[in-house]
Each structure stands twice: as C-alpha cells, then as structure tokens.
Design a protein around this motif. Structure first.
Motif, mmCIF file in Angstrom:
data_model
loop_
_atom_site.group_PDB
_atom_site.id
_atom_site.type_symbol
_atom_site.label_atom_id
_atom_site.label_comp_id
_atom_site.label_asym_id
_atom_site.label_seq_id
_atom_site.Cartn_x
_atom_site.Cartn_y
_atom_site.Cartn_z
ATOM 1 N N ILE A 89 0.866 -1.196 0.000
ATOM 2 C CA ILE A 89 0.000 0.000 0.000
ATOM 3 C C ILE A 89 0.894 1.235 0.000
ATOM 4 N N THR A 90 0.734 2.075 -0.996
ATOM 5 C CA THR A 90 1.577 3.266 -1.078
ATOM 6 C C THR A 90 0.796 4.561 -0.836
ATOM 7 N N ARG A 91 -0.540 4.511 -0.972
ATOM 8 C CA ARG A 91 -1.343 5.744 -0.794
ATOM 9 C C ARG A 91 -1.618 5.957 0.683
ATOM 10 N N PHE A 92 -1.142 7.088 1.219
ATOM 11 C CA PHE A 92 -1.165 7.315 2.661
ATOM 12 C C PHE A 92 -1.460 8.793 2.937
ATOM 13 N N VAL A 93 -2.560 9.062 3.625
ATOM 14 C CA VAL A 93 -2.921 10.430 4.008
ATOM 15 C C VAL A 93 -2.670 10.580 5.497
ATOM 16 N N PHE A 94 -1.875 11.586 5.855
ATOM 17 C CA PHE A 94 -1.434 11.759 7.242
ATOM 18 C C PHE A 94 -1.774 13.156 7.735
ATOM 19 N N PHE A 95 -2.266 13.238 8.975
ATOM 20 C CA PHE A 95 -2.578 14.529 9.581
ATOM 21 C C PHE A 95 -1.425 14.970 10.478
ATOM 22 N N SER A 96 -0.875 16.131 10.164
ATOM 23 C CA SER A 96 0.204 16.704 10.965
ATOM 24 C C SER A 96 -0.277 18.030 11.563
ATOM 25 N N ILE A 97 0.650 18.819 12.072
ATOM 26 C CA ILE A 97 0.332 20.095 12.705
ATOM 27 C C ILE A 97 1.077 21.207 11.990
ATOM 28 N N LEU A 98 0.402 22.294 11.743
ATOM 29 C CA LEU A 98 1.012 23.447 11.087
ATOM 30 C C LEU A 98 2.216 23.951 11.892
ATOM 31 N N ASP A 99 3.300 24.241 11.195
ATOM 32 C CA ASP A 99 4.526 24.787 11.801
ATOM 33 C C ASP A 99 5.181 23.832 12.793
ATOM 34 N N ALA A 100 4.966 22.534 12.622
ATOM 35 C CA ALA A 100 5.539 21.560 13.556
ATOM 36 C C ALA A 100 7.058 21.678 13.617
ATOM 37 N N GLU A 101 7.682 22.023 12.505
ATOM 38 C CA GLU A 101 9.144 22.106 12.464
ATOM 39 C C GLU A 101 9.693 23.241 13.323
ATOM 40 N N LYS A 102 8.853 24.203 13.689
ATOM 41 C CA LYS A 102 9.292 25.352 14.490
ATOM 42 C C LYS A 102 9.271 25.062 15.990
ATOM 43 N N TYR A 103 8.639 23.954 16.376
ATOM 44 C CA TYR A 103 8.449 23.668 17.809
ATOM 45 C C TYR A 103 8.895 22.246 18.127
ATOM 46 N N ARG A 104 10.137 21.924 17.795
ATOM 47 C CA ARG A 104 10.648 20.576 18.002
ATOM 48 C C ARG A 104 10.731 20.212 19.483
ATOM 49 N N GLU A 105 10.727 21.215 20.363
ATOM 50 C CA GLU A 105 10.783 20.941 21.798
ATOM 51 C C GLU A 105 9.454 20.429 22.347
ATOM 52 N N VAL A 106 8.397 20.549 21.566
ATOM 53 C CA VAL A 106 7.078 20.059 21.977
ATOM 54 C C VAL A 106 6.926 18.617 21.485
ATOM 55 N N PRO A 107 6.756 17.647 22.382
ATOM 56 C CA PRO A 107 6.764 16.228 21.973
ATOM 57 C C PRO A 107 5.814 15.898 20.827
ATOM 58 N N LEU A 108 4.568 16.393 20.874
ATOM 59 C CA LEU A 108 3.606 16.056 19.835
ATOM 60 C C LEU A 108 4.019 16.626 18.487
ATOM 61 N N MET A 109 4.492 17.869 18.483
ATOM 62 C CA MET A 109 4.875 18.502 17.218
ATOM 63 C C MET A 109 6.164 17.895 16.682
ATOM 64 N N ASP A 110 7.058 17.516 17.565
ATOM 65 C CA ASP A 110 8.284 16.854 17.124
ATOM 66 C C ASP A 110 7.964 15.507 16.492
ATOM 67 N N ALA A 111 7.033 14.753 17.104
ATOM 68 C CA ALA A 111 6.639 13.459 16.551
ATOM 69 C C ALA A 111 6.009 13.632 15.175
#
Length: 328
Positions: free
Chosen positions: A102-124
């Motif tokens: 299976i190659t088709r994959f839709v994933f929900f992330s968080i806006l600007d996650a790369e700016k808040y790597r110290e926050v566990p959820l956004m880093d993940a």
C-alpha cells in the motif's frame, strides 16, 4: 477505493470515516475496542481489531486495502504516550503498509511543527513527515491548526455554566477548522493525483484569538463570561510537575503543546492554492461564527424545551387536590 481509517473513533477520524462512506468508498476502521466503535459499524464501516503500537496486529487489517487515512494520535487519558503512538506507532503502520504493497497514505500533521521541536507532539508529527518522505510512498500530508469542536468545551460550556474561561499567555490567533471540512480534504486527496507527495496547510477561514471567540460566545449565548488568564510560567511549572509521574506524562506532553498556544505566534496559512489543488470550493467551508451560532442555537432551544417541561410539571404538581372526606 478500499480505505483503512486509523483513529476512526476520535473527533477527526469519525468524520473521515463518515465522509469516505458518503462518497462511496469501502471503509475499514482499525479499532482497539469494537464496543466503543459500534457507531462506525452502524454507519456501514467494517471494524477490524488492532493497535498501531502492536505491529503484529496490523497485517490482517491491511489485506485488500488501497489507501490509508491516518488520524491516530495519543489521547491525554491513554496509557501510551506521544512517543509510543505518534512516533513509533506511526512507523509501525507505515512499515506494515509498505510490506502490504500500500503506497497511498494520508497523514494529519500540525502546522509549523518544524518550528516547535521541543514540543513532543509537534516533534513526533515532524519526524513522521520526514519518515514518509523517505519511505517512497504516495503520501499526502495535511497540516492542521485546530478543531472547532474543541472550542465547545474550552469556551462555550464554561460560559453557559457560569464558570471561568481559561485562556493562556499572549493569546495566539489560531485558524480553527470544522473536522467535517478537514475530512473533505482528506477524502478528496484520494481523488486528486496532484496531492501525492505533497504537504498542505488545511486551516479555517481566518485566525481567531481567545478573546474574540469569547465575545462571539457571549453574543450568541446572551451571557457574560468570567475570564481567568494562565501565564506561560504557570504552564511550564505544571508541565514540570506532571512529568514526574508516569500516569500524568501524557498531560505533561499536552501542556507543552499549550505553551505553543500561549506563545503569541499565529497558527494560520493561506489556503487559496490549496482549494484549487484539491478542487474544493472555499465557500463550502464552515466559518467559526456560523459554527458557534449553530451550536448555541441548538443548545438554547434545548434549554427552552427543558424549562418548558419543568414549568409544566410544576403547574401539574401545584394544583390543589380535591378534599374528599371519608365516612369513617
């Protein structure tokens, strides 16, 4: 398509499952508890037991699947935390999908996650984005800001119950979106080849600060609010305390995310090109004012009906009973 929805019992996942069913897809939902997911079966979805934290449970759920829409995330009440669910669990799911072809994959992330790597959820979330890019999959990443559904418990209910509304720090502006609208983008991505191998912001019509949301709630409820403000220092203190205990570690990770909300930095992004790419009409997107107006309209009507029934019962119980004398 045969679509597997992961996290289908959550606030967003259930809307994804509902939308996919409405559009004619065959929907299978990976669930930990069939009892708690019974409403999905009633809608027409197939339920299959499994847990992304248990990789051995995933292959049966992936048989015959064409695409995955992944809305799984750790909840504050879960025994497993952000690291186990939002990172290792996602890696387990992606690896199992690749092994199943299976190659088709839709994933929900968080806006600007790369700016808040110290926050566990956004880093993940950020790390999963990078992992998908290296996994040679036809991924679509939808980067969200916040759910309108969360505003009910945070603002609407406290105002209706004459309780304090807690807002934090510098009161960041956030472009909240109705989960039903987010689901439209997720399911539509399956139909649009141009969304493959792409990351897109999916946010509401404008960003709102807490004070502005409170004003809207006051207007539609007809009730004043009591506002209590939490400082950023207090949030950090609470996070430090909760990290000492295993049972409160998830709460600590969520408090770290709350610090982002208190930073004063806006979570918003332009959406014009996103609507064009997904071939969706922005006029169909719910505005925050309309969402809250509809909520308060339903609640106020319900309260009127309850008051009416109470008054009717009082009148019945208040009628004088006839004075009947017995002959004895």
């Amino acid at each position: 398509m045969n679509v597997l929805v992961v996290g289908a019992t959550g606030t967003l996942g259930r809307q994804v499952a509902r939308r996919a069913l409405d559009e004619g897809h065959q929907v299978r939902c990976l669930v930990r508890s069939a009892r708690k997911a019974s409403f999905l079966k009633e809608w027409g979805a197939e339920l299959v037991g499994g847990n992304i934290c248990q990789p051995e449970s995933l292959p049966p759920a992936l048989e015959g699947i064409d695409a995955i829409i992944d809305a799984a995330t750790a909840r504050a009440t879960d025994s497993a935390g952000v690291k186990e669910v939002d990172w290792q669990g996602q890696v387990n799911l992606i690896q199992a999908a690749k092994e199943a072809g299976i190659t088709r994959f839709v994933f929900f992330s968080i806006l600007d996650a790369e700016k808040y790597r110290e926050v566990p959820l956004m880093d993940a979330k950020y790390c999963v984005e990078r992992y998908l890019e290296e996994a040679e999959m036809d991924f679509t990443i939808l980067r969200l800001a916040g759910f309108m559904q969360g505003l009910i418990a945070q603002y609407a209910i406290p105002i209706l119950e004459n309780q304090a509304v807690w807002i934090t720090g510098k009161n960041s502006a956030i472009a909240y979106m109705n989960t039903q609208d987010i689901a439209r983008f997720a399911v539509q991505a399956l139909n649009i080849p141009a969304t493959e191998k792409g990351s897109f912001p999916v946010v509401g019509t404008r960003a709102w600060k807490g004070d502005e949301i409170i004003s809207i709630c006051e207007r539609y409820s007809g009730q004043p609010s009591s506002i209590a403000r939490l400082s950023l220092g207090f949030l950090r203190l609470m996070r430090a305390i909760t990290r000492f205990f295993q049972w409160s570690k998830n709460a600590s990770d969520r408090l770290a995310f709350a610090e982002v909300m208190a930073s004063g930095n806006s979570l918003d992004a332009p959406m014009e090109e996103v609507y064009k790419t997904f071939e969706l009409d922005p006029a169909d997107t719910t505005t925050l004012e309309n969402y809250l107006q509809e909520y308060f309209s339903r609640i106020m009507q319900k309260l009127k009906e309850i008051d009416y029934e109470k008054n009717k019962n009082k009148k019945k119980s208040g009628k004088k009973k006839p004075n009947i004398r017995t002959p004895f």
